[in-house]
Enzyme design. Structure first.
Site, short mmCIF file in Angstrom:
data_model
loop_
_atom_site.label_atom_id
_atom_site.label_comp_id
_atom_site.label_asym_id
_atom_site.label_seq_id
_atom_site.Cartn_x
_atom_site.Cartn_y
_atom_site.Cartn_z
N ASP A 1 0.84 -1.19 0.00
CA ASP A 1 0.00 0.00 0.00
C ASP A 1 0.88 1.24 0.00
O ASP A 1 2.07 1.17 0.28
CB ASP A 1 -0.90 0.00 1.24
CG ASP A 1 -2.22 0.74 1.02
OD1 ASP A 1 -2.33 1.48 0.02
OD2 ASP A 1 -3.13 0.57 1.86
N GLU B 1 -7.74 -0.63 5.03
CA GLU B 1 -6.29 -0.70 4.86
C GLU B 1 -5.61 -1.16 6.14
O GLU B 1 -4.68 -1.97 6.11
CB GLU B 1 -5.75 0.66 4.44
CG GLU B 1 -6.09 1.04 3.01
CD GLU B 1 -5.67 2.46 2.66
OE1 GLU B 1 -5.49 2.73 1.47
OE2 GLU B 1 -5.55 3.30 3.58
#
Length: 233
Positions: free
Chosen positions: A85, A107
């Site tokens: 990410d 996330e």
């Protein structure tokens, strides 16, 4: 040189950590988008095989499907080999501010589910102290918005309700709202994180502390890999 090129280079380099047979977390945002295209290319030409992804947003899921990347869920694969990410800010200890893409809750869950969390970024995202450039996103339930805004202000933040391009309040994939809070320099990220978590109505915040294993940073001098303090020799 354009930051987009650095993001792309960081994403391409980070994909070196992906091995055939892995189940990986797929991030959200501009750098993660480059990673998705690179991953799809490697799956298409056979450089990688049997890689399955867990997306961190509906946007990422839609693009991954379009690119032919096989997807699964944390219900089916609760333990991930790797998560990839981007980040909005990265300090020297690999503490992060994330969430400007609006997907910080998923996330964070995906990063916490992974054996390793690799962050990809342009060198412009590196800061000496968190809060230098980016506001801190805080995800809240709509019912608790007034209380959360007051409490965040009392902690020293300047909360602003995030809005979409039409001017309406931005709504996350989980149906929540986001307050972007300008705290200035965050002297003690751990203490601030604990204080924010204690506010009723807060669902998640953008401080990712002690989570990143490695940061892949691209800039004019090339690629640098920064290891988390616990991983340093």
């Amino acid at each position: 040189m354009d930051d987009n090129l650095y993001r792309q280079r960081a994403a391409e380099h980070a994909l070196r950590h992906v091995e055939s047979g892995m189940t990986i977390g797929l991030g959200t945002g501009s750098t993660a988008t480059f990673m998705l295209y690179g991953l799809a290319a490697r799956l298409a030409d056979g450089r990688l095989q049997r890689v399955t992804g867990v997306p961190t947003s509906e946007v990422t899921a839609a693009l991954a499907r379009e690119l032919g990347i096989p997807l699964t869920t944390l219900d089916r694969q609760p333990h991930l080999d790797l998560a990839l990410d981007g980040a909005d800010e990265i300090d020297p200890q690999l503490r992060l501010i994330k969430g400007l893409g609006g997907a910080m809750l998923r996330e964070k869950i995906v990063a916490a589910s992974a054996a390793r969390f690799v962050v990809m970024a342009a060198v412009s995202k590196c800061v000496e102290r968190l809060g230098e450039r980016s506001p801190l996103p805080v995800e809240v339930v709509a019912f608790g918005l007034p209380l959360c805004a007051r409490r965040l202000k009392a902690l020293g933040g300047a909360p602003a309700l995030r809005r979409d391009r039409s001017g309406a309040p931005f709504v996350t994939d989980e149906g929540n709202l986001i307050l972007d809070c300008n705290f200035g320099i965050i002297a003690d990220p751990e203490a601030l994180a604990a204080s924010i978590c204690a506010i009723p109505g807060v669902v998640a915040h953008g401080l990712f502390l002690g989570m990143a294993s490695l940061a892949v940073i691209a800039g004019p001098d090339g690629i640098v890999e920064l290891h988390a303090p616990s991983a340093r020799q």
